[in-house]
Design a protein around this motif. Sequence first.
Motif, PDB file in Angstrom:
ATOM      1  N   VAL A   1       0.824  -1.212  -0.057  1.00 38.04           N
ATOM      2  CA  VAL A   1      -0.003   0.016   0.078  1.00 38.04           C
ATOM      3  C   VAL A   1       0.813   1.338   0.067  1.00 38.04           C
ATOM      4  N   VAL A   2       1.953   1.375   0.726  1.00 37.38           N
ATOM      5  CA  VAL A   2       2.743   2.335   0.904  1.00 37.38           C
ATOM      6  C   VAL A   2       3.499   2.648  -0.504  1.00 37.38           C
ATOM      7  N   ALA A   3       3.973   1.471  -1.277  1.00 41.16           N
ATOM      8  CA  ALA A   3       4.436   1.888  -2.377  1.00 41.16           C
ATOM      9  C   ALA A   3       3.477   2.143  -3.507  1.00 41.16           C
ATOM     10  N   GLY A   4       2.152   2.064  -3.306  1.00 42.71           N
ATOM     11  CA  GLY A   4       1.169   2.303  -4.402  1.00 42.71           C
ATOM     12  C   GLY A   4       1.016   3.986  -4.060  1.00 42.71           C
ATOM     13  N   HIS A   5       1.249   4.715  -2.725  1.00 40.49           N
ATOM     14  CA  HIS A   5       1.040   6.052  -2.511  1.00 40.49           C
ATOM     15  C   HIS A   5       2.229   6.767  -2.676  1.00 40.49           C
ATOM     16  N   THR A   6       3.518   5.934  -2.975  1.00 39.01           N
ATOM     17  CA  THR A   6       4.804   7.090  -2.851  1.00 39.01           C
ATOM     18  C   THR A   6       4.781   8.074  -4.026  1.00 39.01           C
ATOM     19  N   ALA A   7       4.223   7.796  -5.229  1.00 36.64           N
ATOM     20  CA  ALA A   7       4.188   8.737  -6.274  1.00 36.64           C
ATOM     21  C   ALA A   7       3.519  10.037  -5.738  1.00 36.64           C
ATOM     22  N   ARG A   8       2.315   9.808  -5.105  1.00 34.73           N
ATOM     23  CA  ARG A   8       1.198  11.133  -5.019  1.00 34.73           C
ATOM     24  C   ARG A   8       1.962  11.726  -3.936  1.00 34.73           C
ATOM     25  N   TYR A   9       2.607  11.162  -2.721  1.00 37.64           N
ATOM     26  CA  TYR A   9       3.221  11.887  -1.761  1.00 37.64           C
ATOM     27  C   TYR A   9       4.278  12.548  -2.172  1.00 37.64           C
ATOM     28  N   ALA A  10       5.283  11.912  -3.222  1.00 32.70           N
ATOM     29  CA  ALA A  10       6.336  12.730  -3.782  1.00 32.70           C
ATOM     30  C   ALA A  10       5.954  13.937  -4.364  1.00 32.70           C
ATOM     31  N   ALA A  11       4.748  13.810  -5.120  1.00 29.20           N
ATOM     32  CA  ALA A  11       4.448  15.083  -5.912  1.00 29.20           C
ATOM     33  C   ALA A  11       3.783  16.201  -4.876  1.00 29.20           C
ATOM     34  N   ALA A  12       3.388  15.835  -3.692  1.00 27.00           N
ATOM     35  CA  ALA A  12       2.877  16.833  -2.699  1.00 27.00           C
ATOM     36  C   ALA A  12       4.153  17.231  -1.843  1.00 27.00           C
ATOM     37  N   GLN A  13       5.305  16.526  -2.092  1.00 29.51           N
ATOM     38  CA  GLN A  13       6.321  17.087  -1.320  1.00 29.51           C
ATOM     39  C   GLN A  13       6.196  16.505   0.261  1.00 29.51           C
ATOM     40  N   VAL A  14       5.619  15.390   0.294  1.00 28.32           N
ATOM     41  CA  VAL A  14       5.601  14.660   1.875  1.00 28.32           C
ATOM     42  C   VAL A  14       6.306  13.509   1.747  1.00 28.32           C
ATOM     43  N   ARG A  15       7.013  13.435   2.668  1.00 33.20           N
ATOM     44  CA  ARG A  15       7.660  11.978   2.898  1.00 33.20           C
ATOM     45  C   ARG A  15       6.646  11.071   3.452  1.00 33.20           C
ATOM     46  N   LEU A  16       6.896   9.818   2.902  1.00 31.45           N
ATOM     47  CA  LEU A  16       6.325   8.477   3.168  1.00 31.45           C
ATOM     48  C   LEU A  16       6.819   7.168   3.387  1.00 31.45           C
ATOM     49  N   GLY A  17       6.945   6.743   4.467  1.00 27.90           N
ATOM     50  CA  GLY A  17       7.973   5.462   4.915  1.00 27.90           C
ATOM     51  C   GLY A  17       7.011   4.468   5.563  1.00 27.90           C
ATOM     52  N   ALA A  18       7.595   3.288   5.658  1.00 30.18           N
ATOM     53  CA  ALA A  18       7.009   2.050   6.220  1.00 30.18           C
ATOM     54  C   ALA A  18       8.165   1.614   7.052  1.00 30.18           C
ATOM     55  N   GLU A  19       8.004   1.320   8.358  1.00 27.56           N
ATOM     56  CA  GLU A  19       8.876   0.613   9.364  1.00 27.56           C
ATOM     57  C   GLU A  19       9.119  -0.772   8.860  1.00 27.56           C
ATOM     58  N   PRO A  20      10.280  -1.364   8.823  1.00 29.86           N
ATOM     59  CA  PRO A  20      10.291  -2.823   8.621  1.00 29.86           C
ATOM     60  C   PRO A  20       9.825  -3.482   9.819  1.00 29.86           C
ATOM     61  N   ALA A  21       8.995  -4.543   9.412  1.00 24.86           N
ATOM     62  CA  ALA A  21       8.318  -5.239  10.400  1.00 24.86           C
ATOM     63  C   ALA A  21       8.464  -6.801  10.203  1.00 24.86           C
ATOM     64  N   ALA A  22       8.505  -7.636  11.311  1.00 19.82           N
ATOM     65  CA  ALA A  22       8.348  -9.229  11.454  1.00 19.82           C
ATOM     66  C   ALA A  22       6.838  -9.382  10.693  1.00 19.82           C
ATOM     67  N   PRO A  23       6.742 -10.625  10.481  1.00 20.88           N
ATOM     68  CA  PRO A  23       5.375 -10.966  10.130  1.00 20.88           C
ATOM     69  C   PRO A  23       4.441 -11.045  10.998  1.00 20.88           C
ATOM     70  N   CYS A  24       3.152 -10.240  10.418  1.00 25.03           N
ATOM     71  CA  CYS A  24       2.192  -9.790  11.250  1.00 25.03           C
ATOM     72  C   CYS A  24       0.799 -10.552  10.557  1.00 25.03           C
ATOM     73  N   HIS A  25       0.764 -11.802  11.285  1.00 22.81           N
ATOM     74  CA  HIS A  25      -0.594 -12.506  10.553  1.00 22.81           C
ATOM     75  C   HIS A  25      -1.730 -11.962  11.360  1.00 22.81           C
ATOM     76  N   ALA A  26      -2.915 -11.590  10.676  1.00 24.34           N
ATOM     77  CA  ALA A  26      -3.924 -11.293  11.184  1.00 24.34           C
ATOM     78  C   ALA A  26      -5.254 -12.286  10.461  1.00 24.34           C
ATOM     79  N   TYR A  27      -6.495 -12.198  11.217  1.00 22.54           N
ATOM     80  CA  TYR A  27      -7.522 -12.917  10.456  1.00 22.54           C
ATOM     81  C   TYR A  27      -8.303 -11.878  10.096  1.00 22.54           C
ATOM     82  N   ALA A  28      -8.336 -11.338   8.634  1.00 20.68           N
ATOM     83  CA  ALA A  28      -8.656 -10.388   8.032  1.00 20.68           C
ATOM     84  C   ALA A  28      -9.100 -10.589   6.480  1.00 20.68           C
ATOM     85  N   ASP A  29      -9.736  -9.621   5.814  1.00 18.37           N
ATOM     86  CA  ASP A  29     -10.035  -9.575   4.529  1.00 18.37           C
ATOM     87  C   ASP A  29      -8.940  -8.632   3.761  1.00 18.37           C
ATOM     88  N   PRO A  30      -7.980  -9.067   3.188  1.00 22.43           N
ATOM     89  CA  PRO A  30      -6.987  -8.231   2.672  1.00 22.43           C
ATOM     90  C   PRO A  30      -7.309  -7.059   1.875  1.00 22.43           C
TER      91      PRO A  30
END
Length: 360
Positions: free
Chosen positions: A224-253
């Motif tokens: 999701v973060v990768a999909g928003h990177t271009a828009r954020y860059a155009a608005a001159q706002v930094r967007l980042g995602a912290e590296p994370a270990a596997p986080c398994h959830a019971y959800a609708d992706p």
Amino acid sequence: MARLGLSARIFLTIALVIVAGAGTFLLVALLVAPQVFDARLEQAGLRLDPAQTDSLRDGFTDAVVTSIAAGVSAAVLVAVIAGAFVARRLTGPLALAAETATRLADGDLGARVPQPGMGPELAELARAVNTLGARLEQAERRRERLLTDVAHELRTPLTAIEATVEALADGVLPADPATLASLTAQTRRLTRLTHDLAAASRSEEHAFTVRRRRVDLAPLVQQVVAGHTARYAAAQVRLGAEPAAPCHAYADPDRVVEVLDQLLDNALRHCSPGGSVQVSSQRVDGQVEVAVTDDGLGFDPATAEELFVRFARGAVPSPAGSGVGLTIARALVSAQDGTLTASSAGPGCGARFVLRLPAG
């Protein structure tokens, strides 16, 4: 009999059962009693001539018939009275439930059925009718609120379009690219509003499909973060995602992606050029937690819950949003047995939105 009311039919049914039972009892007594009487005489060793035996048998039979007839008559009278009472008690709650349903159908959405106190079946019927009434009342309130919201939200772009068109017609404004671009922007805003209103209504009615399964949210967040990177860059706002270990959830992706899209859109609208937004995910106490933190406009902590009310735009309004994104996001999260909360240290101090879902 089909034309009689339910109470009358129940009473007649009970009366027929009573009469049939009494008649059967009397017939069996008349057939068995003389046989028992003769057997008793024989066991006693009494030697009577036939005339005496017949006289005794007739007297015994008369006594039996008289006593049984008196007892049966009294029993029938009591049973008939009890049957009439039971019939009225049974049909009263049914008639009241039917009357309440009719009132609901006629628009009296405040009509309710009192608990009849006649067993679990009638109590369940009353609860079902009352639940129907409550849901109809909620749906009507949502409809009225939606109409009010639509009128309020559409007024601004329609007024702008009307004023621009009148200015063009009067020659006050030239039909140049800038004017046409303004009209296009307002019509796009109308289109976005109609789509968002439809989505918000579906979310309130839970009229969307959720297919939950075990999914790792860590790579989903990166996607999701990768999909928003271009828009954020155009608005001159930094967007980042912290590296994370596997986080398994019971959800609708797919629904999780929709929620994260809404949160990142909201964060971008409230950040100025040079700002930053950080996304993190972790497992906490049997839940998977995804947080979107920005250093944008922020809001008064006391108004955190108001952000999730349709058309609320926080302490510092952002005209770019339609005001329903967070409403939709929370509804999607709730449908997955999760929570979505917001927090801020105050206006100008940024905001943090936390999505929590059951761990898978």
